[in-house]
Design a protein around this motif. Sequence first.
Motif, PDB file in Angstrom:
ATOM      1  N   GLY A   1      21.626-104.020  68.202  1.00 10.75           N
ATOM      2  CA  GLY A   1      20.582-104.839  67.588  1.00 10.75           C
ATOM      3  C   GLY A   1      19.235-104.136  67.604  1.00 10.75           C
ATOM      4  O   GLY A   1      18.197-104.779  67.739  1.00 10.75           O
ATOM      5  N   THR A   2      19.259-102.835  67.461  1.00 14.49           N
ATOM      6  CA  THR A   2      18.079-102.004  67.680  1.00 14.49           C
ATOM      7  C   THR A   2      16.874-102.452  66.866  1.00 14.49           C
ATOM      8  O   THR A   2      15.785-102.591  67.405  1.00 14.49           O
ATOM      9  CB  THR A   2      18.401-100.530  67.372  1.00 14.49           C
ATOM     10  OG1 THR A   2      19.481-100.125  68.209  1.00 14.49           O
ATOM     11  CG2 THR A   2      17.203 -99.645  67.602  1.00 14.49           C
TER      12      THR A   2
ATOM     13  N   TRP B   1       4.192 -98.392  69.533  1.00 17.43           N
ATOM     14  CA  TRP B   1       4.426 -97.492  68.397  1.00 17.43           C
ATOM     15  C   TRP B   1       5.836 -96.900  68.418  1.00 17.43           C
ATOM     16  O   TRP B   1       6.452 -96.706  67.359  1.00 17.43           O
ATOM     17  CB  TRP B   1       3.367 -96.404  68.349  1.00 17.43           C
ATOM     18  CG  TRP B   1       2.063 -96.956  67.861  1.00 17.43           C
ATOM     19  CD1 TRP B   1       0.968 -97.259  68.611  1.00 17.43           C
ATOM     20  CD2 TRP B   1       1.747 -97.322  66.515  1.00 17.43           C
ATOM     21  NE1 TRP B   1      -0.017 -97.779  67.809  1.00 17.43           N
ATOM     22  CE2 TRP B   1       0.430 -97.825  66.528  1.00 17.43           C
ATOM     23  CE3 TRP B   1       2.433 -97.267  65.313  1.00 17.43           C
ATOM     24  CZ2 TRP B   1      -0.201 -98.273  65.370  1.00 17.43           C
ATOM     25  CZ3 TRP B   1       1.806 -97.716  64.159  1.00 17.43           C
ATOM     26  CH2 TRP B   1       0.511 -98.208  64.192  1.00 17.43           C
ATOM     27  N   ALA B   2       6.373 -96.622  69.596  1.00 21.30           N
ATOM     28  CA  ALA B   2       7.737 -96.090  69.682  1.00 21.30           C
ATOM     29  C   ALA B   2       8.745 -97.118  69.162  1.00 21.30           C
ATOM     30  O   ALA B   2       9.656 -96.777  68.392  1.00 21.30           O
ATOM     31  CB  ALA B   2       8.071 -95.698  71.123  1.00 21.30           C
ATOM     32  N   PHE B   3       8.572 -98.368  69.556  1.00 28.36           N
ATOM     33  CA  PHE B   3       9.486 -99.405  69.083  1.00 28.36           C
ATOM     34  C   PHE B   3       9.290 -99.685  67.600  1.00 28.36           C
ATOM     35  O   PHE B   3      10.258 -99.962  66.889  1.00 28.36           O
ATOM     36  CB  PHE B   3       9.335-100.687  69.907  1.00 28.36           C
ATOM     37  CG  PHE B   3      10.004-100.600  71.240  1.00 28.36           C
ATOM     38  CD1 PHE B   3      11.363-100.377  71.350  1.00 28.36           C
ATOM     39  CD2 PHE B   3       9.272-100.734  72.409  1.00 28.36           C
ATOM     40  CE1 PHE B   3      11.984-100.284  72.586  1.00 28.36           C
ATOM     41  CE2 PHE B   3       9.875-100.643  73.648  1.00 28.36           C
ATOM     42  CZ  PHE B   3      11.242-100.422  73.735  1.00 28.36           C
ATOM     43  N   LEU B   4       8.062 -99.609  67.116  1.00 25.69           N
ATOM     44  CA  LEU B   4       7.832 -99.799  65.687  1.00 25.69           C
ATOM     45  C   LEU B   4       8.542 -98.704  64.886  1.00 25.69           C
ATOM     46  O   LEU B   4       9.117 -98.977  63.832  1.00 25.69           O
ATOM     47  CB  LEU B   4       6.332 -99.811  65.376  1.00 25.69           C
ATOM     48  CG  LEU B   4       5.967-100.237  63.960  1.00 25.69           C
ATOM     49  CD1 LEU B   4       6.434-101.660  63.673  1.00 25.69           C
ATOM     50  CD2 LEU B   4       4.465-100.125  63.758  1.00 25.69           C
ATOM     51  N   LEU B   5       8.549 -97.491  65.387  1.00 26.52           N
ATOM     52  CA  LEU B   5       9.293 -96.407  64.742  1.00 26.52           C
ATOM     53  C   LEU B   5      10.784 -96.757  64.674  1.00 26.52           C
ATOM     54  O   LEU B   5      11.430 -96.575  63.637  1.00 26.52           O
ATOM     55  CB  LEU B   5       9.091 -95.092  65.497  1.00 26.52           C
ATOM     56  CG  LEU B   5       9.882 -93.898  64.972  1.00 26.52           C
ATOM     57  CD1 LEU B   5       9.400 -93.494  63.593  1.00 26.52           C
ATOM     58  CD2 LEU B   5       9.769 -92.739  65.952  1.00 26.52           C
ATOM     59  N   LEU B   6      11.336 -97.285  65.767  1.00 30.73           N
ATOM     60  CA  LEU B   6      12.757 -97.639  65.791  1.00 30.73           C
ATOM     61  C   LEU B   6      13.082 -98.782  64.837  1.00 30.73           C
ATOM     62  O   LEU B   6      14.214 -98.877  64.346  1.00 30.73           O
ATOM     63  CB  LEU B   6      13.198 -97.984  67.210  1.00 30.73           C
ATOM     64  CG  LEU B   6      13.238 -96.805  68.178  1.00 30.73           C
ATOM     65  CD1 LEU B   6      13.533 -97.286  69.597  1.00 30.73           C
ATOM     66  CD2 LEU B   6      14.249 -95.768  67.738  1.00 30.73           C
TER      67      LEU B   6
END
Length: 153
Positions: free
Chosen positions: A73-74, A113-118
């Motif tokens: 569910g990334t 920002w890392a999670f937004l990229l994912l």
Amino acid sequence: MTGRLDSAQPFALGLFRMVVGLLFACHGAASLLGVLGGAVGTDGGTVEAGAWPNWYAAVIQLVGGTLVLFGLGTRVVAFIASGSMAYAYFTVHQPGALWPMENGGEAPAMFCWAFLLLVFTGSGAFGLDRLLTRRDDDEERERAAGARTPVSV
């Protein structure tokens, strides 16, 4: 050289996802379970169950980080995690000073920002998302092939 780097992109993205998920889950485990040094600012303790917003943030961190680590569910989980880190940054850190270096908000900003990229890239290689999607695609192809096969009576 560019071709080789492009072909390795899903694997690099998968490793990136796993490291970010693990680090995020560690923050949640520290806050909820008192491991790895415990909750930040509590001298090794845990956050009180149900305390707003710390306990809810810790649950998002532990559960969300674990799901992202395994690539399950990334996109949805990363969206929720990114939003929780944006909330943490703007409500807890940013009122103290403008820049993350001044207000101690580097970690929430980077996680956000890392999670937004994912959210936009998906799980990459090694994720359970890819296995489930592949299985769904295979089943759909089988159904489509079965629908096109003439039935003999």
